[in-house]
Scaffold this active site. Structure first.
Site, PDB file in Angstrom:
ATOM      1  N   LYS A  27       0.839  -1.197   0.000  1.00  0.00           N
ATOM      2  CA  LYS A  27       0.000   0.000   0.000  1.00  0.00           C
ATOM      3  C   LYS A  27       0.874   1.247   0.000  1.00  0.00           C
ATOM      4  O   LYS A  27       2.091   1.182   0.160  1.00  0.00           O
ATOM      5  CB  LYS A  27      -0.947   0.020   1.184  1.00  0.00           C
ATOM      6  CG  LYS A  27      -0.291   0.187   2.544  1.00  0.00           C
ATOM      7  CD  LYS A  27      -1.289   0.507   3.642  1.00  0.00           C
ATOM      8  CE  LYS A  27      -2.409  -0.469   3.781  1.00  0.00           C
ATOM      9  NZ  LYS A  27      -3.258  -0.224   4.968  1.00  0.00           N
ATOM     10  N   LYS A  85      -7.752  -5.407  -2.926  1.00  0.00           N
ATOM     11  CA  LYS A  85      -8.561  -4.759  -1.897  1.00  0.00           C
ATOM     12  C   LYS A  85      -9.107  -3.434  -2.406  1.00  0.00           C
ATOM     13  O   LYS A  85      -8.394  -2.677  -3.058  1.00  0.00           O
ATOM     14  CB  LYS A  85      -7.723  -4.501  -0.640  1.00  0.00           C
ATOM     15  CG  LYS A  85      -7.354  -5.740   0.142  1.00  0.00           C
ATOM     16  CD  LYS A  85      -6.269  -5.447   1.158  1.00  0.00           C
ATOM     17  CE  LYS A  85      -6.645  -4.316   2.088  1.00  0.00           C
ATOM     18  NZ  LYS A  85      -5.519  -3.963   3.003  1.00  0.00           N
TER      19      LYS A  85
END
Length: 236
Positions: A27, A85
């Site tokens: 991320k 995600k």
């Protein structure tokens, strides 16, 4: 319970692997709670991760733009990750959230049916005006995704357990399991929070700050020693 650790680059990914993480979740904190990293960073981490280590990436804190979300999700799926995600940030109703997630699933599963899709709601939803996170399991089920998740949007020193009670989180996990889904919990979790998350029955616990120096998700550096400490708590 699997331990998901979120590195921002290849060096941190190697530290997470060495520390014993089950899932490497790439991320970019500069772009938000579920900030998206760059394709070349994700690709490098996937290529260098051991075959037994799962790799996840996020496509961001997504607005209510299904076309954008599905296109980003397809791009992520081409990087050979195990999980994609999506943060349901700009969604105010379960109907809108379900429609967007359906398009994400269509894009990803059409490319690789084995890629798992996680959808995250936000424990601090009242602060950002988005969908109630306790509705996420039903949304994930209707969209035929795989994992229902809760995170926190605003990183202000509070965490998941400041916004939702253990009872509410238990309801979330139980609902996910009743729908045949996995349940993931994250949101500035600390080392001392892991026993609570474990006892609630979550399948995945996601952390970054707790694995970084000075517990700082933005300015700290992820280390194998801190990851190993987190793993040690989850040993039977």
């Amino acid at each position: 319970m699997k331990l998901l650790i979120s590195p921002i680059n290849e060096a941190e990914a190697q530290e997470a692997v060495a520390g014993g993480a089950d899932i490497i979740d790439v991320k970019n904190p500069k772009e938000g709670a579920l900030g998206a990293s760059y394709p070349w960073v994700i690709k490098q981490i996937r290529q260098n991760a051991p075959s037994g280590i799962e790799v996840s990436c996020t496509i961001g804190d997504i607005p209510n733009l299904p076309g954008l979300a599905s296109l980003a999700a397809l791009g992520a799926a081409t990087l050979d990750v195990d999980y994609v995600k999506v943060g349901l940030y700009g969604l105010k109703s379960s109907e809108d959230a379900t429609f967007l997630l359906q398009q994400v699933c269509r894009a990803v599963k059409g490319y690789n049916p084995k890629t798992k899709i996680a959808a995250a709601g936000y424990a601090d939803a009242p602060k950002i005006g988005t969908i109630n996170p306790l509705l996420i399991p039903e949304v994930v089920h209707k969209a035929e995704a795989d994992i229902a998740m809760i995170d926190t949007a605003i990183k202000d020193g509070t965490n998941l357990l400041n916004h939702l009670t253990a009872k509410q989180l238990q309801l979330f996990v139980d609902s996910a399991h009743e729908f045949g889904l996995q349940a993931a919990l994250a949101g500035s979790l600390r080392k001392q929070d892991l026993p609570v998350i474990y006892n609630i029955g979550a399948d995945i616990a996601g952390l970054r700050g707790a694995a970084c120096t000075n517990s700082d998700r933005s300015k700290g550096h992820l280390t194998r020693e801190l990851v190993a400490e987190l793993c040690e708590i989850l040993k039977p």
